[in-house]
Motif scaffolding. Structure first.
Motif, PDB file in Angstrom:
ATOM      1  N   GLU A 167       0.850  -1.187   0.000  1.00 23.92           N
ATOM      2  CA  GLU A 167       0.000   0.000   0.000  1.00 23.92           C
ATOM      3  C   GLU A 167       0.887   1.238   0.000  1.00 23.92           C
TER       4      GLU A 167
ATOM      5  N   ASP B 137       1.573   5.088   0.477  1.00 22.82           N
ATOM      6  CA  ASP B 137       1.062   6.266   1.167  1.00 22.82           C
ATOM      7  C   ASP B 137       1.552   7.507   0.430  1.00 22.82           C
TER       8      ASP B 137
ATOM      9  N   SER C  96      -0.338  10.433   0.614  1.00 24.21           N
ATOM     10  CA  SER C  96      -1.106  11.548   1.175  1.00 24.21           C
ATOM     11  C   SER C  96      -0.195  12.734   1.472  1.00 24.21           C
ATOM     12  N   GLY C  97      -0.609  13.908   1.033  1.00 27.23           N
ATOM     13  CA  GLY C  97       0.143  15.122   1.274  1.00 27.23           C
ATOM     14  C   GLY C  97       1.382  15.282   0.421  1.00 27.23           C
ATOM     15  N   ARG C  98       1.610  14.392  -0.499  1.00 28.24           N
ATOM     16  CA  ARG C  98       2.805  14.489  -1.354  1.00 28.24           C
ATOM     17  C   ARG C  98       2.561  15.446  -2.513  1.00 28.24           C
TER      18      ARG C  98
ATOM     19  N   ARG D  13       3.111  12.079  -6.548  1.00 30.14           N
ATOM     20  CA  ARG D  13       1.885  11.304  -6.734  1.00 30.14           C
ATOM     21  C   ARG D  13       1.762  10.787  -8.165  1.00 30.14           C
TER      22      ARG D  13
ATOM     23  N   LYS E  21       2.491  -0.855   4.475  1.00 26.89           N
ATOM     24  CA  LYS E  21       2.236   0.531   4.085  1.00 26.89           C
ATOM     25  C   LYS E  21       3.569   1.210   3.827  1.00 26.89           C
TER      26      LYS E  21
ATOM     27  N   ARG F  22       8.495  12.633   0.599  1.00 28.77           N
ATOM     28  CA  ARG F  22       7.646  13.805   0.795  1.00 28.77           C
ATOM     29  C   ARG F  22       7.946  14.923  -0.188  1.00 28.77           C
TER      30      ARG F  22
ATOM     31  N   ASP G  75       4.069  13.069  10.775  1.00 21.13           N
ATOM     32  CA  ASP G  75       3.086  13.945  10.156  1.00 21.13           C
ATOM     33  C   ASP G  75       2.689  15.104  11.061  1.00 21.13           C
TER      34      ASP G  75
END
Length: 281
Positions: A112, A114, A116-118, A123, A186, A191, A280
């Motif tokens: 999975e 992750d 998010s917020g990248r 992405r 995960k 970042r 985070d």
């Protein structure tokens, strides 16, 4: 008894949650866990030692392959699970991996990503990369590989190379690798775009060194070759709506390839993306 080997270099921020997840529902004596801290300058050793029943080896020099070999020498049983310190794997997941090894010499879990917020380039890159077929049938890219006793007998010591997951993957044919899809690892993505490129430089350098060692006869199993067109053939052409993401994927891949040639760094240095280990909060 299932033995779990965790090589840890400056992992104080994540090793506690890794061990807590493993031990949360474990029966007494079910797991034999060895954390091999190597070249640590933080509190990795103290955090690992604070968990009851965890064996901790403290090596002065950083290096994942020596750490894995030290963990193997100390491990008491089989099956053998090699786990990255930043991966959260539950007791139930380890039990499922163990069960899968009854029918295969090697096993791993699902994957999975992750994101998010990248930023958009990161992405977009993983929108392509995450769909590559090689990530579905390989043992790498998850930070979790489990081997039966017969599977571990396929090789001796881990070679002094960065690409330990590619080395393990190369030991087994596709039909010998079990995938426990009920559980996932995960994977925290970088970042920042620059962090992603640096991660790819390390991966490319490590994989290139692995293939060069195989060509010299230092690694005695066939190493999976790189399929440079799979992103187009297997991902974008069947899904043309991903074409904009593919532009980012190609640009980042080319930048990483150029940087990897300049760096020429495929040795045994630890090397990793620190941004994906940040909190985070």
């Amino acid at each position: 008894m299932t033995s779990i080997v965790i090589a840890a270099h400056d992992e104080a921020a994540v090793i506690g949650r890794c061990l807590d997840a493993l031990l949360s529902d474990a029966r007494p004596g079910e797991f034999d866990i060895t954390v091999v801290a190597n070249g640590c300058t933080d509190d990795t050793v103290a955090v690992a030692r604070s968990r009851p029943g965890v064996r901790v080896i403290d090596l002065a020099t950083a290096g994942k392959s020596p750490a894995l070999n030290a963990g193997d020498e100390a491990a008491a049983g089989f099956p053998r699970v090699y786990l990255d310190a930043d991966v959260v794997l539950t007791t139930a997941a380890v039990r499922s991996l163990t069960a899968a090894l009854e029918n295969a010499p090697a096993a791993t879990v699902g994957r999975e990503l992750d994101v998010s917020g990248r930023p958009l380039p990161v992405r977009a890159y993983y929108a392509i990369h995450g769909r590559l077929p090689v990530l579905r049938d390989g043992l790498f890219g998850r930070g979790v590989v489990a081997l039966s006793e017969k599977g571990r007998a396929r090789f001796g010591r881990f070679p002094d190379l960065v690409a330990d997951d590619l080395f393990l993957d190369s030991q087994f044919a596709r039909e010998e690798k079990a995938h426990v899809t009920a559980y996932t690892s995960k994977v925290a993505t970088p970042r920042r775009t620059g962090d992603l490129i640096r991660r790819l430089v390390r991966v490319r350098g490590g994989n290139a060194a692995m293939r060069a060692a195989a060509a010299r006869g230092e690694v005695t199993v066939p190493v999976r070759s790189a399929d440079r067109s799979s992103w187009l053939r297997d991902v974008v052409l069947p899904r043309p709506w991903l074409a904009p993401a593919a532009l980012c994927y190609v640009a980042i891949t080319v930048l990483a390839a150029v940087a990897a040639k300049r760096a020429d760094d495929g040795g045994a240095a630890w090397g990793r993306d620190e941004s994906s280990r940040q909190s985070d909060s």
